[in-house]
Structure formats: C-alpha cells, structure tokens
Motif scaffolding. Structure first.
Motif, PDB file in Angstrom:
ATOM      1  N   GLY A  56       9.694  -9.789 -12.093  1.00 37.43           N
ATOM      2  CA  GLY A  56      10.818 -10.607 -11.238  1.00 37.43           C
ATOM      3  C   GLY A  56      10.775 -10.246  -9.952  1.00 37.43           C
ATOM      4  N   ILE A  57      10.117  -9.248  -9.244  1.00 37.80           N
ATOM      5  CA  ILE A  57      10.116  -8.875  -7.986  1.00 37.80           C
ATOM      6  C   ILE A  57       9.168  -9.644  -7.078  1.00 37.80           C
ATOM      7  CG2 ILE A  57       9.856  -6.971  -6.245  1.00 37.80           C
ATOM      8  CD1 ILE A  57      12.080  -6.593  -8.646  1.00 37.80           C
ATOM      9  N   LYS A  58       9.622 -10.523  -6.242  1.00 36.03           N
ATOM     10  CA  LYS A  58       8.811 -11.396  -5.377  1.00 36.03           C
ATOM     11  C   LYS A  58       8.485 -10.619  -3.743  1.00 36.03           C
ATOM     12  CE  LYS A  58       8.766 -14.679  -8.484  1.00 36.03           C
ATOM     13  NZ  LYS A  58       7.374 -14.575  -9.402  1.00 36.03           N
ATOM     14  N   ARG A  59       7.235 -10.900  -3.537  1.00 32.02           N
ATOM     15  CA  ARG A  59       7.073 -10.628  -2.010  1.00 32.02           C
ATOM     16  C   ARG A  59       7.802 -11.189  -1.094  1.00 32.02           C
ATOM     17  NH1 ARG A  59       0.843 -11.603  -0.674  1.00 32.02           N
ATOM     18  NH2 ARG A  59       1.102 -13.646  -0.820  1.00 32.02           N
ATOM     19  N   VAL A  60       8.117 -10.825   0.160  1.00 32.46           N
ATOM     20  CA  VAL A  60       8.769 -11.353   1.329  1.00 32.46           C
ATOM     21  C   VAL A  60       7.789 -12.638   1.624  1.00 32.46           C
ATOM     22  CG1 VAL A  60       9.286 -11.322   3.672  1.00 32.46           C
ATOM     23  CG2 VAL A  60       9.651  -9.299   2.271  1.00 32.46           C
ATOM     24  N   PRO A  61       8.592 -13.903   1.375  1.00 28.68           N
ATOM     25  CA  PRO A  61       7.870 -15.119   1.465  1.00 28.68           C
ATOM     26  C   PRO A  61       7.590 -15.547   2.811  1.00 28.68           C
ATOM     27  CG  PRO A  61      10.040 -15.671   1.169  1.00 28.68           C
ATOM     28  CD  PRO A  61      10.076 -13.954   1.195  1.00 28.68           C
ATOM     29  N   GLY A  64       1.051  -5.902  -6.990  1.00 27.65           N
ATOM     30  CA  GLY A  64       1.658  -7.170  -6.798  1.00 27.65           C
ATOM     31  C   GLY A  64       2.086  -8.081  -8.021  1.00 27.65           C
ATOM     32  N   GLU A  65       0.873  -8.206  -8.667  1.00 30.24           N
ATOM     33  CA  GLU A  65       1.019  -8.902 -10.067  1.00 30.24           C
ATOM     34  C   GLU A  65       1.998  -8.321 -11.140  1.00 30.24           C
ATOM     35  OE1 GLU A  65      -1.869  -8.368  -8.369  1.00 30.24           O
ATOM     36  OE2 GLU A  65      -2.310 -10.220  -7.678  1.00 30.24           O
ATOM     37  N   LYS A  66       1.926  -6.813 -11.205  1.00 31.23           N
ATOM     38  CA  LYS A  66       2.989  -6.156 -12.019  1.00 31.23           C
ATOM     39  C   LYS A  66       4.211  -6.395 -11.686  1.00 31.23           C
ATOM     40  CE  LYS A  66      -0.420  -2.879 -14.015  1.00 31.23           C
ATOM     41  NZ  LYS A  66      -0.696  -1.649 -13.953  1.00 31.23           N
ATOM     42  N   ARG A 117       4.009   1.330 -14.889  1.00 27.94           N
ATOM     43  CA  ARG A 117       2.745   1.631 -15.687  1.00 27.94           C
ATOM     44  C   ARG A 117       2.792   0.989 -16.953  1.00 27.94           C
ATOM     45  NH1 ARG A 117       4.206   6.774 -13.092  1.00 27.94           N
ATOM     46  NH2 ARG A 117       2.835   7.219 -11.486  1.00 27.94           N
ATOM     47  N   ASN A 118       4.009   0.812 -17.534  1.00 29.06           N
ATOM     48  CA  ASN A 118       4.187   0.331 -18.855  1.00 29.06           C
ATOM     49  C   ASN A 118       3.799  -1.068 -19.010  1.00 29.06           C
ATOM     50  OD1 ASN A 118       5.169   2.687 -19.725  1.00 29.06           O
ATOM     51  ND2 ASN A 118       7.498   2.112 -19.260  1.00 29.06           N
ATOM     52  N   ILE A 119       3.434  -1.783 -17.882  1.00 30.80           N
ATOM     53  CA  ILE A 119       3.167  -3.116 -17.798  1.00 30.80           C
ATOM     54  C   ILE A 119       1.561  -3.080 -18.205  1.00 30.80           C
ATOM     55  CG2 ILE A 119       2.899  -5.122 -16.720  1.00 30.80           C
ATOM     56  CD1 ILE A 119       5.354  -4.465 -15.202  1.00 30.80           C
ATOM     57  N   THR A 120       1.193  -3.840 -19.302  1.00 27.90           N
ATOM     58  CA  THR A 120      -0.138  -3.817 -19.668  1.00 27.90           C
ATOM     59  C   THR A 120      -0.780  -5.330 -19.713  1.00 27.90           C
ATOM     60  OG1 THR A 120       0.197  -4.140 -22.037  1.00 27.90           O
ATOM     61  CG2 THR A 120      -0.180  -1.878 -21.194  1.00 27.90           C
ATOM     62  N   ARG A 121       0.063  -6.350 -19.717  1.00 25.78           N
ATOM     63  CA  ARG A 121      -0.343  -7.727 -19.414  1.00 25.78           C
ATOM     64  C   ARG A 121       0.505  -8.348 -18.356  1.00 25.78           C
ATOM     65  NH1 ARG A 121      -2.981 -10.170 -23.678  1.00 25.78           N
ATOM     66  NH2 ARG A 121      -2.231 -11.932 -23.270  1.00 25.78           N
ATOM     67  N   TYR A 122      -0.237  -9.055 -17.555  1.00 27.11           N
ATOM     68  CA  TYR A 122       0.513  -9.826 -16.503  1.00 27.11           C
ATOM     69  C   TYR A 122      -0.404 -10.982 -15.765  1.00 27.11           C
ATOM     70  CZ  TYR A 122      -2.974  -6.441 -14.099  1.00 27.11           C
ATOM     71  OH  TYR A 122      -4.127  -5.713 -13.798  1.00 27.11           O
ATOM     72  N   LYS A 123      -0.025 -11.550 -15.240  1.00 25.37           N
ATOM     73  CA  LYS A 123      -0.587 -12.984 -14.647  1.00 25.37           C
ATOM     74  C   LYS A 123      -1.298 -12.283 -13.525  1.00 25.37           C
ATOM     75  CE  LYS A 123       2.135 -16.794 -16.494  1.00 25.37           C
ATOM     76  NZ  LYS A 123       2.923 -17.784 -16.031  1.00 25.37           N
ATOM     77  N   GLU A 152       0.705  -1.238  -0.091  1.00 25.93           N
ATOM     78  CA  GLU A 152       0.005   0.209  -0.015  1.00 25.93           C
ATOM     79  C   GLU A 152       0.682   1.406   0.181  1.00 25.93           C
ATOM     80  OE1 GLU A 152      -2.168  -3.317   2.224  1.00 25.93           O
ATOM     81  OE2 GLU A 152      -0.228  -2.412   2.289  1.00 25.93           O
ATOM     82  N   ALA A 153       1.903   1.253   0.843  1.00 26.24           N
ATOM     83  CA  ALA A 153       2.898   2.529   0.895  1.00 26.24           C
ATOM     84  C   ALA A 153       3.697   2.583  -0.446  1.00 26.24           C
ATOM     85  CB  ALA A 153       3.692   2.160   1.792  1.00 26.24           C
ATOM     86  N   LEU A 154       4.057   1.298  -0.973  1.00 29.65           N
ATOM     87  CA  LEU A 154       4.524   1.558  -2.332  1.00 29.65           C
ATOM     88  C   LEU A 154       3.653   2.024  -3.568  1.00 29.65           C
ATOM     89  CD1 LEU A 154       7.247   0.948  -3.965  1.00 29.65           C
ATOM     90  CD2 LEU A 154       6.421  -1.538  -4.409  1.00 29.65           C
ATOM     91  N   ALA A 155       2.518   1.585  -3.544  1.00 32.98           N
ATOM     92  CA  ALA A 155       1.554   2.107  -4.347  1.00 32.98           C
ATOM     93  C   ALA A 155       1.348   3.494  -4.156  1.00 32.98           C
ATOM     94  CB  ALA A 155       0.127   1.362  -4.156  1.00 32.98           C
ATOM     95  N   ALA A 156       1.425   3.980  -3.069  1.00 28.79           N
ATOM     96  CA  ALA A 156       1.040   5.395  -2.524  1.00 28.79           C
ATOM     97  C   ALA A 156       2.092   6.292  -3.320  1.00 28.79           C
ATOM     98  CB  ALA A 156       0.580   5.945  -1.367  1.00 28.79           C
ATOM     99  N   GLN A 157       3.399   5.833  -2.897  1.00 22.10           N
ATOM    100  CA  GLN A 157       4.626   6.392  -3.498  1.00 22.10           C
ATOM    101  C   GLN A 157       4.900   6.699  -5.014  1.00 22.10           C
ATOM    102  OE1 GLN A 157       7.995   5.038  -1.516  1.00 22.10           O
ATOM    103  NE2 GLN A 157       9.357   5.070  -3.486  1.00 22.10           N
TER     104      GLN A 157
END
Length: 380
Positions: free
Chosen positions: A266-271, A259-261, A297-303, A245-250
């Motif tokens: 290749g960035i994974k959240r803390v497991p 998270g999907e983008k 923002r440039n990512i338009t397709r993601y899982k 949430e903080a990253l999205a606001a920043q």
C-alpha cells in the motif's frame, strides 16, 4: 605535361608552400587535392620533359573557411572562433552581387593565419620545458581556443608547443583554462552532481530530474559556471523523501522490483506526471514508517509495474496464442512471476508480448512443452 614533370612540379610547389606557411601543417597538402579550384589559375597544359613549372605563391591566398581550417590543421569551428574574437582577420565575399538567392563566403588569408600562429609560438615554450607544478597539459583545441590564445599573446597564461609547429601542437595547463576555472569554482554550501548522488544515494539522471522538478535547487552562480546544487535543498529533500535506489541499498534488497513490492504493502511513490513519465521513483519517508526490509523480503507475489499496464502488442494484432500468454501472466500475477514459475527468461516473455520476438509455431510448441501442455494448446 609528362607524369614525371607533373610530379616534380607538385613536389616543388609543396616545398614552396611549406616554406611560406611554416606554421600551417596542412597547407602543402591542399595543393594535391584542390590546387586548380583554389587558385583559379589554369595549370600548364604542356611542358617539356625534365622541366618543372614553379607555381607562383607570391599572391595573397584567401580561402573559404573550411579549406583555410584544413591548412591550419584545426576545425572550421575553432578557426571561426579566432576570427570572431578578432585574432585573425577575414572578409565576407558575396558569391553573386545583388542576387538574394546567393549568400556570402567568409574568406581567410593563409598569410594572416600563419602570421598569427607565428606570433602565438613566440609566446610559447617547448613542451619539454613545462613545469610539473602546472598540472596536466591539454591541447588548446579542446579548451576554448580563442580564450586561451587571446590570453597567451599577452602572457597571461603559459603555453607550450611540440613539433611540428602549428595550432594543433599547442598545449596549456588545464586548470588555467576557462573550463578548468569553472570546475575549480566552488561557492560555499554547495554540492557537485557526484556529491549529490552520494548524499542521496541515487544516479545522475535522477539528480537532473529532481533539479528540473524543483526538488533540488541550483546554486545561483552555477548556471554560468558549472552545475552545482545548494546543500540546503539536498538536506531538505533527504529529510522528507528517499529515492528507490537509496532505499534498496539501505534495506539490501533488489531495487528493480522494490516499487512493486511496496505497492503490495500500500505504499505509493510520490505522484506526478513529470515524475512518472520521467522514470523517477521517490517515496515520502513518512509513508515508509513502520515498514522494514524483512517486510519486503517476505513478499513473494506482487503485481508487476505498480500503477502501469503491461506492454502488450496491439489487441487487434494479437493472435490466440498471444492472448493466452497474457492470460497466463495475469493468472501468475505478473509476466515476471509467470517466467519464474515456468523457468523461462523474463526478457523472452516480454519480447513475445511486445512483438519484438516472433511468436511463431516453433516458439509456441516449445512453450507448450515447458508448460506440459499438448501440442496446439496455445492456439485453441
């Protein structure tokens, strides 16, 4: 007994109850509901018209806790607190002496409650005389009634009343209560939950989960007062991690699909099972080095839902049309992307896949029209 005589009798007895137990606002009402059961004395079966029978209220009245509380105008829980504190006497009466299948009943005298409330009122002042410097006044039944009254009868805390007299009419300054003292207590170098939310840019649930997981630390004193967080643990977390949430606001982007983008980059959240199962999404700042908001923002397709499977109705129950819908979502990259491409609500697609909405003939035909497919195509 005629109806008129009974009505006159009840009115007289209610007046007698009010006179005897002036500080128990609910006492007179008990008679109408449960007079015979509570006294155990038979009501006169016959009486001459125009006469009234005066019920004898000179005997000591002891009632079970629930009914005594009703007479006092408070909850049974609050009345028991006063008894346990030793402010009001009570005695335990066995319902069947020597029979283990029966328990005991706490009996409380209305006279004892009335005397105690009268004593409390002698230490209280009219509410209209309350000094504004005392701050907000709160009913004592919300503040820890036993603590407030134990202190009030020793003049350790100001108390005020309004009419009619009784426990429920008493108020006290909130900041003088144990709850008020807890909220005012603040060791050095600590943060409240709200301050931690602001510092880390996330919500209450995430803060609570981070405390449970040990990423944040309780102040030693907070466990017996209120929940406070050490400032050093918040700084330590903020230096190495960041909540989604903080990253999205920043970055001024949508946190729902961030998270999907990031997974696409290749960035994974803390497991960790506790984190993943607990709905907490945090990232190491070191993993985000070199990634910018524009990259996202440039990512338009993601899982959809990185690292998670789509929730689909059990395969054994899936119809041909449902299996085809799942295939369409896979081809689009995610249910969200399929819904966007087809101008359909994402929630509707999800409901069809999970079985929360029926995927009947009408829904199938409408979807086929949306997709420009012939009728019956989904069932082939």
């Amino acid at each position: 007994m005629s109806e008129a005589a009974l009505s006159l009798t009840m009115a007289r007895q209610e007046r007698a109850f009010r006179n005897r137990w002036a500080f128990l606002p609910g006492a007179s009402g008990l008679m109408r509901d449960r007079l015979l059961q509570l006294t155990g004395t038979p009501f006169p079966s016959s009486i001459d018209d125009g006469q009234a029978f005066d019920w004898d209220v000179n005997d000591a009245w002891e009632l079970p806790t629930s009914w005594a509380a009703k007479a006092a105008g408070v909850s049974a829980t609050n009345l028991v607190k006063l008894v346990d504190r030793g402010l009001i006497p009570a005695r335990m009466v066995s319902t069947a002496e020597g029979n283990k299948n029966f328990g005991t009943t706490r009996m409380i005298s209305l006279d004892a409650i009335n005397q105690f409330v009268a004593k409390v009122h002698s230490h209280a002042a009219p509410k209209v005389d309350a000094d504004s410097s005392m701050g907000g006044l709160t009913p004592i039944i919300r503040l820890g009634i036993d603590d407030i009254l134990a202190r009030a009868i020793h003049d350790e805390i100001p108390l005020y009343f309004s009419n009619p007299p009784g426990l429920s009419s008493l108020v006290a300054p909130f900041r003088w209560s144990s709850l008020g003292r807890k909220r005012a207590y603040r060791p050095e170098d600590t943060l409240t939950i709200k301050e931690a939310q602001s510092t880390l840019g996330t919500g209450r649930y995430v803060i609570d989960r981070l405390l449970d997981l040990g990423h944040l630390t309780h102040a030693n004193e907070s466990l017996r007062t209120r929940k406070l967080i050490t400032r050093v643990s918040a700084r330590r977390f903020d230096k190495s991690f960041i909540a989604v949430e903080a990253l999205a606001a920043q970055w001024a982007v949508n946190s729902t699909n961030l998270g999907e983008k990031l997974g696409t980059l290749g960035i994974k959240r803390v497991p960790g099972p506790s984190i993943e199962d607990g709905g907490v999404t945090i990232y190491r700042r070191s993993d985000l080095a070199g990634i910018s908001a524009q990259d996202v923002r440039n990512i338009t397709r993601y899982k959809a839902k990185t690292g998670r499977k789509w929730v689909v109705k059990a395969a054994g129950d899936a119809s041909p049309r449902l299996r085809k819908l799942v295939s369409l979502c896979h081809a689009a990259g995610s249910p969200t992307e399929f819904a966007r491409q087809s101008s359909i609500s994402t929630g509707y697609v999800s409901s069809l896949m999970t079985g929360h909405k029926p995927f009947g003939d009408l829904a199938a035909r409408n979807l086929e029209k949306r997709l420009g497919r012939p009728e019956g195509w989904l069932d082939r």
